[in-house]
Design an enzyme around this catalytic site. Structure first.
Site, mmCIF file in Angstrom:
data_model
loop_
_atom_site.group_PDB
_atom_site.id
_atom_site.type_symbol
_atom_site.label_atom_id
_atom_site.label_comp_id
_atom_site.label_asym_id
_atom_site.label_seq_id
_atom_site.Cartn_x
_atom_site.Cartn_y
_atom_site.Cartn_z
ATOM 1 N NE ARG A 189 7.930 -5.477 10.673
ATOM 2 C CZ ARG A 189 7.666 -4.177 10.502
ATOM 3 N NH1 ARG A 189 7.200 -3.458 11.500
ATOM 4 N NH2 ARG A 189 7.864 -3.605 9.344
ATOM 5 C CD GLN A 248 4.588 5.478 2.376
ATOM 6 O OE1 GLN A 248 3.601 5.567 3.081
ATOM 7 N NE2 GLN A 248 4.492 5.206 1.083
ATOM 8 C CG HIS A 269 7.014 5.701 7.743
ATOM 9 N ND1 HIS A 269 5.979 5.014 7.141
ATOM 10 C CD2 HIS A 269 6.634 7.017 7.739
ATOM 11 C CE1 HIS A 269 5.035 5.871 6.774
ATOM 12 N NE2 HIS A 269 5.403 7.074 7.126
ATOM 13 C CB CYS A 324 16.552 6.393 24.845
ATOM 14 S SG CYS A 324 16.459 8.124 25.274
ATOM 15 N N GLY A 368 4.057 0.773 -5.117
ATOM 16 C CA GLY A 368 3.702 -0.127 -4.022
ATOM 17 C C GLY A 368 3.251 0.548 -2.744
ATOM 18 N N PRO A 374 -0.449 -3.113 -8.538
ATOM 19 C CG PRO A 374 -0.079 -5.207 -7.546
ATOM 20 C CD PRO A 374 0.297 -3.758 -7.445
#
Ligand code: OAD
Length: 252
Positions: free
Chosen positions: A81, A112, A130, A138, A197, A224
């Protein structure tokens, strides 16, 4: 028309908080979370990492328990990612938000997203609720691990013996205390909040617009789709981040 009315609110704003979620980065080419959960079959052992995204299973990939079961899989998935994020660019929405700082005294982005795209677009005041995909700590003791290479085949060990993990918040974990405190304080004192969003389903991030509303801020949603938040907003602009935010900037 709504855009010019919202533009007026922005022009009069002194303290703006912008709460963003995965939809903010969609037009940069990063799929949102809810989209990834539509597939029915979880991937088999041989599935590649892209298929894992398409069949995103938060239990396996985004919980401490999932990491304990298969730390290598989780490590490799986050590295995949991170690579995806490095290949994409901030979109016109990120850029418009960064430019708002020229016009409004006090702007705080509360995101986020873990992709770092707001910073790359030039926003300066950012709270990452986040965490971030580009750093580590660790697992057992949260020791910071700043010099760990990302491209290792499996998670390396911290000096304390615990495996190193990505510095993101997983399901079931508390948000970084400083981040949530800063976001809450800003939500209590802002006069305008833009919510861009986010499905507004994941708490405590989703509590912030309610806090702002209680403290008499105006709330504008850009999405949307309708969300649970749409009912409390002053304006719900139906459209995408990259389409609407530059139009709002043109109001200045
Ligand atoms: P979601 O995937 O839940 O919601 C994305 C929202 O973006 C939806 O409401 C879409 O309608 C909207 N959207 C889609 N495309 C858009 C666009 N181009 N412009 C504007 N909006 C668009 O993502 P989040 O709300 O961010 O948590 O999810 C919150 C958290 O749940 C994530 O941070 C993650 C997740 O599971 C953790 O990893 C802890």
């Amino acid at each position: 028309m709504e855009i010019s009315q919202v533009g007026e609110l922005l022009k009069n704003a002194k303290r703006l908080v912008v709460l963003t979620g995965a939809g903010m980065s969609k037009e940069s080419g990063i799929p949102t979370f809810r989209e990834t959960q539509k597939a029915e079959e979880p991937p088999g052992d041989g599935a590649d990492l892209a298929a894992l995204w398409a069949n995103y299973d938060p239990q396996k990939l985004a919980t401490p328990e999932g990491f304990l079961v298969d730390p290598t899989l989780v490590w490799r998935w986050y590295e995949w990612r991170r690579q995806m994020v490095l290949k994409v660019e901030p979109n016109a929405g990120h850029v418009a938000l960064a430019k708002l700082e020229k016009y409004i005294e006090d702007v705080l982005i509360v995101t986020q997203n873990v992709d770092g795209l707001h910073a790359r677009a030039g926003s300066r005041n950012i709270v990452e609720l986040h965490g971030s995909i580009t750093s580590h700590f660790c697992f057992a003791n949260a020791h910071k691990a700043e010099t760990v290479p990302f491209d290792l085949p499996e998670p390396p060990e911290c000096f304390c013996g615990s495996p190193i993990r990505p510095a993101v918040v997983w399901f079931g974990e508390a948000l970084p205390q400083n981040a949530m405190e800063q976001a809450t304080r800003a939500s209590e004192s802002c006069d305008l909040m833009l919510v861009v969003g986010t499905s507004a389903l994941v708490w405590p991030a989703a509590s912030l617009p309610y806090i702002a509303k209680q403290n008499k801020a105006k709330i504008i949603e850009i999405n949307p789709e309708s969300t649970p938040l749409s009912d409390i907003t002053d304006y719900a602009l139906k459209g995408t981040a990259a389409a609407i935010l530059p139009r709002l900037l043109e109001c200045f």
